[in-house]
Motif scaffolding. Structure first.
Motif, PDB file in Angstrom:
ATOM      1  N   UNK A 110      -9.056  71.215  60.229  1.00  0.00           N
ATOM      2  CA  UNK A 110      -7.559  71.071  60.357  1.00  0.00           C
ATOM      3  C   UNK A 110      -7.281  69.890  59.629  1.00  0.00           C
ATOM      4  N   UNK A 111      -8.231  68.800  59.839  1.00  0.00           N
ATOM      5  CA  UNK A 111      -8.027  67.486  59.217  1.00  0.00           C
ATOM      6  C   UNK A 111      -8.031  67.562  57.488  1.00  0.00           C
ATOM      7  N   UNK A 112      -9.069  68.392  57.171  1.00  0.00           N
ATOM      8  CA  UNK A 112      -9.125  68.725  55.788  1.00  0.00           C
ATOM      9  C   UNK A 112      -7.734  69.515  55.329  1.00  0.00           C
TER      10      UNK A 112
ATOM     11  N   UNK B 157       8.487  61.307  51.391  1.00  0.00           N
ATOM     12  CA  UNK B 157       8.823  61.878  52.488  1.00  0.00           C
ATOM     13  C   UNK B 157       8.133  63.247  52.819  1.00  0.00           C
ATOM     14  N   UNK B 158       7.822  63.898  51.842  1.00  0.00           N
ATOM     15  CA  UNK B 158       7.221  65.208  51.798  1.00  0.00           C
ATOM     16  C   UNK B 158       5.491  64.537  52.082  1.00  0.00           C
ATOM     17  N   UNK B 159       5.181  63.707  51.486  1.00  0.00           N
ATOM     18  CA  UNK B 159       3.743  63.240  51.657  1.00  0.00           C
ATOM     19  C   UNK B 159       3.348  62.592  53.016  1.00  0.00           C
ATOM     20  N   UNK B 160       4.408  61.994  53.757  1.00  0.00           N
ATOM     21  CA  UNK B 160       4.259  61.169  54.778  1.00  0.00           C
ATOM     22  C   UNK B 160       4.290  62.517  56.136  1.00  0.00           C
ATOM     23  N   UNK B 161       5.335  63.619  55.854  1.00  0.00           N
ATOM     24  CA  UNK B 161       5.375  64.657  56.798  1.00  0.00           C
ATOM     25  C   UNK B 161       4.114  65.271  57.356  1.00  0.00           C
ATOM     26  N   UNK B 162       3.307  65.574  56.639  1.00  0.00           N
ATOM     27  CA  UNK B 162       2.090  66.241  57.257  1.00  0.00           C
ATOM     28  C   UNK B 162       1.369  65.123  58.182  1.00  0.00           C
ATOM     29  N   UNK B 163       1.101  64.033  57.925  1.00  0.00           N
ATOM     30  CA  UNK B 163       0.654  62.908  58.863  1.00  0.00           C
ATOM     31  C   UNK B 163       1.623  62.710  59.823  1.00  0.00           C
TER      32      UNK B 163
ATOM     33  N   UNK C  83      -2.582  68.904  52.217  1.00  0.00           N
ATOM     34  CA  UNK C  83      -1.371  68.848  51.936  1.00  0.00           C
ATOM     35  C   UNK C  83      -0.547  67.382  51.796  1.00  0.00           C
ATOM     36  N   UNK C  84      -1.366  66.243  52.219  1.00  0.00           N
ATOM     37  CA  UNK C  84      -0.712  65.187  51.977  1.00  0.00           C
ATOM     38  C   UNK C  84      -1.063  64.554  50.494  1.00  0.00           C
TER      39      UNK C  84
END
Length: 376
Positions: A209-211, A113-119, A216-217
């Motif tokens: 900002x993509x970087x 969930x943490x990994x998906x959140x930034x996306x 974060x992902x």
């Protein structure tokens, strides 16, 4: 969401650190309280309710331009987090019968969930602005619905009855204190990186900002891998040994994040994440085994109070970054895994209880439902 508040509202490092602080203060204070309550009474209904509360706070955070309201909504989300963790860890321990590997998978759910959140935030907020943050309540709604079968299963188990649990073994309060200090040090480095790695990567990659979103992902995705890996490795070499080596590796990994230039930052972010998350679920079960008569309290501290300390340090990092530079502010984080390693050198490996029938999760008994031996 931090980079978008910086971009849309021109918040400084210290200001966005206040957001992390608001989420952490209530969570750190309240989570052990929920742990004590779940040691006395089983409250599985907290799972869907707290999930929804946590998501509602985040969903409301972008709808007002008021910084005070922003802090209030983020704090509400923190209360939801505080209510969720102790009871979920208790229920997961019952379901897993104390398996380190199973608890690793339980932790992995949150890390995914943490990994998906930034996306998700990037797709919603990045494209349409902070005004669409109410859409971010959808994952909380889905999570609440997914909790309902858990409530039914626990109700069926209560109706069917279960075998009595064995009396808990003695609490090892000294080891639990050392473990809590190690968890707090881990929290400082991880919360510091999670709050600022996106901004740091954005700076290092030409204001992209993509970087920052990718960094974060990677940070959270590595956590998902590390949690599963930690449970598997602990079955062979023991939790304390595995955690000790993970923290030793993390020292060099964090140094690489801070000092290695260019895109080479990403492998070090991944290694840091894995190194910090290999011990994550192991620390939860260690805490429960050090305090077998107070599993909810142990979970509330290892998942809440000690973890939230990192959020309390974030404003210090933000203020130093405003005064000097973000790299200067992040450099002291290298010391935190070293302190974790030293503390784990002083920890014993608890004897692994024999597997048995898990106790009735609905009993209002302060010891039997949470005995480490009874749940294994």
């Amino acid at each position: 969401m931090v980079p978008f508040f910086v971009a849309e509202r021109a918040y400084g490092y210290a200001t966005v650190s206040g957001m992390v602080l608001a989420a952490s203060v209530l969570s750190s204070v309240v989570q052990p309280v929920f742990g004590v309550l779940t040691d006395r009474w089983a409250m599985p209904w907290l799972l869907p309710v707290s999930t929804l509360l946590g998501g509602a706070g985040i969903a409301l955070s972008g709808v007002s331009g008021s910084y005070c309201l922003l802090l209030l909504f983020v704090a509400i989300s923190g209360v939801g987090v505080a209510a969720y963790h102790p009871e979920s860890a208790r229920v997961a321990r019952i379901a897993s019968q104390g398996s380190h590997s199973a608890m690793g998978w339980f932790s992995t759910g949150g890390n995914i969930g943490f990994a998906v959140a930034p996306l998700m935030v990037g797709a919603v907020v990045g494209a349409h602005g902070l005004g669409l943050t109410p859409l971010l309540v959808l994952p909380a709604l889905a999570g609440s619905v997914l909790c309902l079968p858990v409530l039914r299963a626990l109700g069926q188990r209560q109706a069917a009855g279960s075998n009595a649990a064995a009396p808990p073994s003695a609490d090892d309060k000294a080891s639990f204190l050392k473990l809590s200090l190690a968890v707090a040090c881990r929290s400082v480095v991880f919360m510091g990186l999670s709050a600022f790695i996106s901004l740091y990567a954005t700076q290092r990659m030409g204001d992209s900002t993509v970087a920052g979103t990718v960094a974060l992902f990677v940070l959270y995705l590595g956590g998902a891998v590390g949690s599963v890996l930690g449970g598997a490795l602990a079955g062979r070499w023991g939790r304390v040994t595995v955690a000790r080596w993970a923290y030793l590796i993390s020292i060099g990994a964090v140094a690489g994040v801070v000092f290695v230039p260019g895109p080479s930052l990403y492998p070090f972010v991944a290694l840091t994440s894995a190194g910090l998350y290999v011990p994550f679920s192991l620390q939860v079960t260690l805490g429960q085994d050090y305090l077998p008569s107070r599993v909810g309290t142990a979970s509330g501290i290892t998942l809440g109070l000690a973890v939230s300390v990192g959020g309390l340090i974030s404003p210090v990092i933000g203020s130093l970054a405003d005064a000097r530079s973000l790299r200067t502010a992040l450099a002291p984080l290298i010391l935190m895994p070293a302190l974790c390693w030293l503390l784990f050198r002083a920890l014993p490996e608890p004897a692994t209880p024999q597997h048995g029938t898990a106790p009735d999760p609905e009993r209002e008994d302060t010891a039997a439902p949470h005995s480490g031996r009874g749940l294994r």
